[in-house]
Design an enzyme around this catalytic site. Structure first.
Site, mmCIF file in Angstrom:
data_model
loop_
_atom_site.group_PDB
_atom_site.id
_atom_site.type_symbol
_atom_site.label_atom_id
_atom_site.label_comp_id
_atom_site.label_asym_id
_atom_site.label_seq_id
_atom_site.Cartn_x
_atom_site.Cartn_y
_atom_site.Cartn_z
ATOM 1 C CB SER A 215 -0.841 0.048 1.280
ATOM 2 O OG SER A 215 -1.757 -0.989 1.316
ATOM 3 C CG HIS B 295 -1.946 -0.470 -4.296
ATOM 4 N ND1 HIS B 295 -2.242 0.845 -4.016
ATOM 5 C CD2 HIS B 295 -2.360 -1.182 -3.223
ATOM 6 C CE1 HIS B 295 -2.820 0.916 -2.829
ATOM 7 N NE2 HIS B 295 -2.904 -0.293 -2.336
ATOM 8 C CD GLU C 190 -2.313 3.860 -6.540
ATOM 9 O OE1 GLU C 190 -1.880 5.002 -6.627
ATOM 10 O OE2 GLU C 190 -2.400 3.265 -5.464
ATOM 11 C CG ASN D 218 -3.334 3.669 0.232
ATOM 12 O OD1 ASN D 218 -4.557 3.758 0.327
ATOM 13 N ND2 ASN D 218 -2.708 2.518 0.054
#
Ligand SMILES: CC(=O)CC(=O)SCCNC(=O)CCNC(=O)[C@H](O)C(C)(C)COP(=O)(O)OP(=O)(O)OC[C@H]1O[C@@H](n2cnc3c(N)ncnc32)[C@H](O)[C@@H]1OP(=O)(O)O
Ligand SMILES: NC(=O)C1=CN([C@@H]2O[C@H](COP(=O)(O)OP(=O)(O)OC[C@H]3O[C@@H](n4cnc5c(N)ncnc54)[C@H](OP(=O)(O)O)[C@@H]3O)[C@@H](O)[C@H]2O)C=CC1
Length: 291
Positions: A119, A140, A152, A190
């Site tokens: 993450s 991701h 991602e 994130n």
């Protein structure tokens, strides 16, 4: 040559979701974790999810049975010997991931790609601990993997173009949409989402609102599908805290300081849904706010 065999390391909520979507797309999947019990749990959850999809008419029964038959589990990395790519989805902890790569690399074919579902952690740094930084990439997925559209992709400084293209093609074949992020702490989603969640915890910590008020405010006031505290419990408070540490350490800016209340919850072992307690208590029929 196209990819056929996908390895997945870590059978938690992300690893099991990744295994599910790969198998449903027809790939052979090798899934590993530290304990066979965890793998059996993951298989149970995947089976349940696929059956729910059958019940809702989203998948036919034969396809669900086929998907289950494509998943092989094991606690030893030798199961990855013929994998075309291994997707690492173990705990968000750099030391854990480093030791996994160290043990994994000798078992892999020289052409295998390693993708990390981290993450937040630097792909360049993780790649440098392997023998193949040009075949290492950030892939991701978002939680819940079977439902969320985005993947991602993050190139480390050494990631090769061929690696990038193969993993992009895989993500598209899984039915996902790709967004490309540069390799900076916590990437795009994130970098934006976790400071919001951390701010929601500060809002609770400072007594601005109750758990229920904060989540209701953001659901009905900003049209978020889940309130930020409900989402934190869903992600896992350990993962939320780990991402905030990576942002704080990696960008050296006090605005990323993890909220002390988030730290305390993690220290208490209150990690959210996965431990039945976080900002809500999940032991009863309906989640009950704890503050
Ligand atoms: C931390 C990181 O590194 C990055 C991250 O992933 S951050 C987290 C990103 N994720 C989010 O922000 C999720 C926010 N929440 C949502 O979008 C929604 O609440 C949700 C999609 C999870 C659930 O949606 P909902 O409308 O409240 O629930 P529900 O109607 O029960 O579910 C919608 C569908 O998703 C499916 N679903 C829900 N949760 C699921 C799960 N955990 N696994 C598999 N399928 C699931 C349901 O079966 C349902 O399918 P049907 O349409 O066939 O009925
Ligand atoms: N939660 C989320 O919303 C998202 C998480 N991610 C990332 O995905 C990864 C996994 O997260 P998530 O699935 O939520 O976490 P979970 O805690 O649900 O699962 C992690 C799994 O990895 C296992 N594990 C720990 N150490 C090892 C090891 N050495 N070898 C093999 N398996 C190991 C854990 O086993 P045990 O419990 O026995 O330690 C556990 O089963 C993390 O990098 C996280 O940041 C990415 C997108 C979204």
């Amino acid at each position: 040559m196209g990819m056929k065999i996908i390895g997945v390391i870590g059978a938690g909520q992300m690893g099991s979701g990744i295994a599910q979507v790969c198998a449903a797309a027809g790939y052979q999947v090798k899934l590993s974790d530290l304990e066979q019990a965890r793998l059996d749990d993951a298989l149970g959850k995947i089976d349940q999810n696929l059956k729910r999809m059958v019940a809702r008419g989203k998948l036919d029964e034969a396809a669900a049975t086929k998907a289950m038959s494509l998943i092989e589990t094991g606690t030893d990395y030798s199961i990855f010997g013929n994998s075309d790519v291994v997707i690492e989805a173990a705990t968000e902890n750099e030391e854990v991931k480093r030791s996994i790569f160290k043990a994994l690399v000798p078992k892999l074919s020289p052409t295998a790609i390693i993708a990390s579902n981290t993450s937040s952690i630097s792909i360049t740094r993780l790649a440098s601990t392997t023998d193949r930084p040009e075949k290492f990439i950030g892939m991701h997925f978002m939680n819940p993997v079977p439902v969320m559209q985005l993947v991602e992709l993050i190139r480390g400084i050494a990631t090769g173009e061929e690696t990038f293209e193969k993993i992009r093609a895989l993500a598209l074949d899984l039915g996902k949409t790709v967004a490309v992020s540069e390799d900076f702490p916590a990437f795009i989603v994130n970098r934006i989402l976790l400071p919001m969640i951390n701010e929601a915890v500060y809002t609770l910590y400072e007594g601005v609102g109750s758990v229920e008020a904060i989540d209701t405010a953001m659901k009905l006031g900003a049209n978020h599908p889940m309130g930020p505290l409900e989402l934190a419990d869903f992600i896992g408070l350990d993962t939320c805290l780990a991402v905030m540490h990576v942002l704080y350490d990696g960008l050296a800016d006090s605005k990323y300081r993890p909220c002390p209340l988030l730290v305390k919850y993690v220290e208490a072992g209150w990690l959210g849904r996965k431990t039945n307690r976080g900002f809500y208590d999940y032991s009863g029929e309906k989640p009950v706010p704890t503050r």
